[in-house]
Write a protein that holds these residues in place. Structure first.
Motif, PDB file in Angstrom:
ATOM      1  N   TYR A 170      46.145  42.640  41.601  1.00 21.20           N
ATOM      2  CA  TYR A 170      44.988  42.519  42.382  1.00 21.20           C
ATOM      3  C   TYR A 170      43.684  42.479  41.362  1.00 21.20           C
ATOM      4  CZ  TYR A 170      47.932  44.333  45.947  1.00 21.20           C
ATOM      5  OH  TYR A 170      49.087  44.448  46.975  1.00 21.20           O
ATOM      6  N   ASN A 225      37.625  46.583  41.687  1.00 21.52           N
ATOM      7  CA  ASN A 225      38.530  47.577  41.361  1.00 21.52           C
ATOM      8  C   ASN A 225      39.984  46.716  41.138  1.00 21.52           C
ATOM      9  OD1 ASN A 225      40.127  49.789  41.282  1.00 21.52           O
ATOM     10  ND2 ASN A 225      40.492  49.678  43.565  1.00 21.52           N
ATOM     11  N   ARG A 250      43.509  45.990  39.524  1.00 20.55           N
ATOM     12  CA  ARG A 250      44.632  46.971  39.590  1.00 20.55           C
ATOM     13  C   ARG A 250      45.686  46.275  39.487  1.00 20.55           C
ATOM     14  NH1 ARG A 250      42.397  46.657  44.257  1.00 20.55           N
ATOM     15  NH2 ARG A 250      43.727  46.976  46.065  1.00 20.55           N
ATOM     16  N   VAL A 251      46.953  46.957  38.996  1.00 20.51           N
ATOM     17  CA  VAL A 251      48.262  46.726  38.858  1.00 20.51           C
ATOM     18  C   VAL A 251      49.185  47.475  39.724  1.00 20.51           C
ATOM     19  CG1 VAL A 251      50.373  46.047  37.506  1.00 20.51           C
ATOM     20  CG2 VAL A 251      48.070  45.888  36.660  1.00 20.51           C
ATOM     21  N   LEU A 252      49.929  46.852  40.556  1.00 23.69           N
ATOM     22  CA  LEU A 252      51.094  47.654  41.478  1.00 23.69           C
ATOM     23  C   LEU A 252      52.340  47.147  40.861  1.00 23.69           C
ATOM     24  CD1 LEU A 252      50.813  49.252  44.220  1.00 23.69           C
ATOM     25  CD2 LEU A 252      51.465  47.261  45.328  1.00 23.69           C
ATOM     26  N   LYS A 253      53.163  48.177  40.618  1.00 25.65           N
ATOM     27  CA  LYS A 253      54.631  48.149  39.992  1.00 25.65           C
ATOM     28  C   LYS A 253      55.550  48.668  40.823  1.00 25.65           C
ATOM     29  CE  LYS A 253      56.945  48.118  35.598  1.00 25.65           C
ATOM     30  NZ  LYS A 253      56.962  48.527  33.946  1.00 25.65           N
ATOM     31  N   LYS A 259      46.332  55.287  39.242  1.00 20.84           N
ATOM     32  CA  LYS A 259      45.652  55.440  40.431  1.00 20.84           C
ATOM     33  C   LYS A 259      46.362  56.267  41.490  1.00 20.84           C
ATOM     34  CE  LYS A 259      42.039  52.707  39.327  1.00 20.84           C
ATOM     35  NZ  LYS A 259      40.870  53.038  39.254  1.00 20.84           N
ATOM     36  N   SER A 260      47.528  55.699  41.793  1.00 25.03           N
ATOM     37  CA  SER A 260      48.266  56.593  42.857  1.00 25.03           C
ATOM     38  C   SER A 260      49.735  56.272  42.490  1.00 25.03           C
ATOM     39  CB  SER A 260      47.950  55.783  43.933  1.00 25.03           C
ATOM     40  OG  SER A 260      48.301  54.437  44.258  1.00 25.03           O
ATOM     41  N   PHE A 293      53.936  52.722  41.686  1.00 24.96           N
ATOM     42  CA  PHE A 293      52.645  53.329  41.382  1.00 24.96           C
ATOM     43  C   PHE A 293      51.656  52.000  41.220  1.00 24.96           C
ATOM     44  CE2 PHE A 293      54.409  52.345  37.124  1.00 24.96           C
ATOM     45  CZ  PHE A 293      53.540  51.805  36.440  1.00 24.96           C
ATOM     46  N   GLU A 294      50.314  52.567  41.128  1.00 23.16           N
ATOM     47  CA  GLU A 294      49.172  51.588  41.049  1.00 23.16           C
ATOM     48  C   GLU A 294      48.292  52.065  39.923  1.00 23.16           C
ATOM     49  OE1 GLU A 294      45.669  49.992  44.222  1.00 23.16           O
ATOM     50  OE2 GLU A 294      46.194  52.088  44.185  1.00 23.16           O
ATOM     51  N   GLN A 295      47.843  51.119  39.074  1.00 24.68           N
ATOM     52  CA  GLN A 295      47.193  51.450  38.026  1.00 24.68           C
ATOM     53  C   GLN A 295      46.106  50.489  37.665  1.00 24.68           C
ATOM     54  OE1 GLN A 295      49.891  51.173  34.417  1.00 24.68           O
ATOM     55  NE2 GLN A 295      49.116  49.043  34.159  1.00 24.68           N
ATOM     56  N   GLU A 296      45.139  51.080  36.833  1.00 25.46           N
ATOM     57  CA  GLU A 296      43.896  50.229  36.670  1.00 25.46           C
ATOM     58  C   GLU A 296      44.576  48.832  35.663  1.00 25.46           C
ATOM     59  OE1 GLU A 296      40.129  51.027  33.833  1.00 25.46           O
ATOM     60  OE2 GLU A 296      41.985  52.284  33.636  1.00 25.46           O
TER      61      GLU A 296
END
Length: 257
Positions: free
Chosen positions: A6, A11, A13-16, A54-55, A65-68
């Motif tokens: 994204y 903001n 971010r990466v979603l894996k 992030k989450s 998870f979601e990260q920067e």
């Protein structure tokens, strides 16, 4: 694994998330990555950082998870001297990581891929095979221990980034897990002897009971090759070519013990 990016100015971010047939395996890998990233996020280093976690989410079999997302360049264009300087700082950060995650000593003799005659017989077919089997056997006869702990697992040039402000980032903890610390300590851009002794002293290990850095690197490489051979024969994975074995044996022979 599935990865979504994204990218926006506010903001990025990466979603894996897990996306494969063996969901149990994929989930375990992600859990290790999350655990390591949480530890790394605790570290306050003067020049090294890691993307913020992030989450974490889990629903209907989907886990991830979601990260920067970090906008930066890898080290591919760096000179060897500049690379050495960067990796001094990277491993200073990793020492902080090892202190938080913990390091123990284990015997390589206890590894499930050690001591199989059919693995030795397979390796004996290759040039240097018999010589390196003898070297490994000689090392094991010392009855010392190796470092075991949580690693990054892939401290390659692609996973160390420099942003426009000259800040260094360690990314992609996807291969992180508890394993031989030599997995991290073998790095062509960094001479890890200083870090080796810092680990020994910090954790109060008796030096005479611990294999040298080069011996630990040899042990980790040899056992990894043994694992591949074992799985090729027992599980019939059909992924181990002669070229790959010869390359691994050549690399082992170049380790200065």
């Amino acid at each position: 694994f599935g990865i979504l990016l994204y990218i926006d100015a506010v903001n990025p971010r990466v979603l894996k998330f897990n996306l494969r047939n063996n969901l149990e395996y994929a989930t375990k890998r992600l859990e290790d990555e999350i655990k390591s990233q949480k530890i790394a996020n605790e570290i306050k280093h003067k020049s090294i950082d890691t993307p913020r976690l992030k989450s974490v989410f889990s629903a209907d079999g989907l886990f991830g998870f979601e990260q920067e997302l970090i906008h930066a360049n890898d080290l591919g264009a760096f000179s060897s001297n500049r690379l050495k300087g960067v990796f001094v700082e990277v491993f200073d950060f990793m020492f902080d990581f090892y202190k938080l995650s913990g390091v123990s000593l284990i015997s390589p003799k206890d590894n499930v891929f050690v001591g199989h005659d059919f693995v030795d017989n397979y390796l004996n077919q290759f040039d240097k095979g018999a010589e390196l089997i003898e070297t490994f056997t000689s090392i094991l006869s010392k009855n010392k221990k190796v470092f075991w702990g949580r690693t990054h697992g892939d401290l390659s040039l692609n996973n160390i980034l420099i942003d426009k402000n000259q800040k260094t980032w360690i990314i992609d903890w996807g291969k992180s897990k508890e394993q031989y610390l030599a997995k991290d300590l073998r790095n062509s851009n960094y001479e890890a002897n200083d870090l080796y002794f810092k680990i020994v002293d910090h954790f109060g290990f008796e030096r005479e009971s611990v294999y040298s850095l080069q011996e630990q690197i040899f042990i980790e490489d040899y056992i990894e090759l043994s694992r591949l051979v074992h799985n090729e024969i027992v599980r019939k994975t059909d992924v181990l070519s002669s070229d790959r074995v010869n390359s691994s044996l050549k690399r082992l022979s170049e380790i200065e013990l």
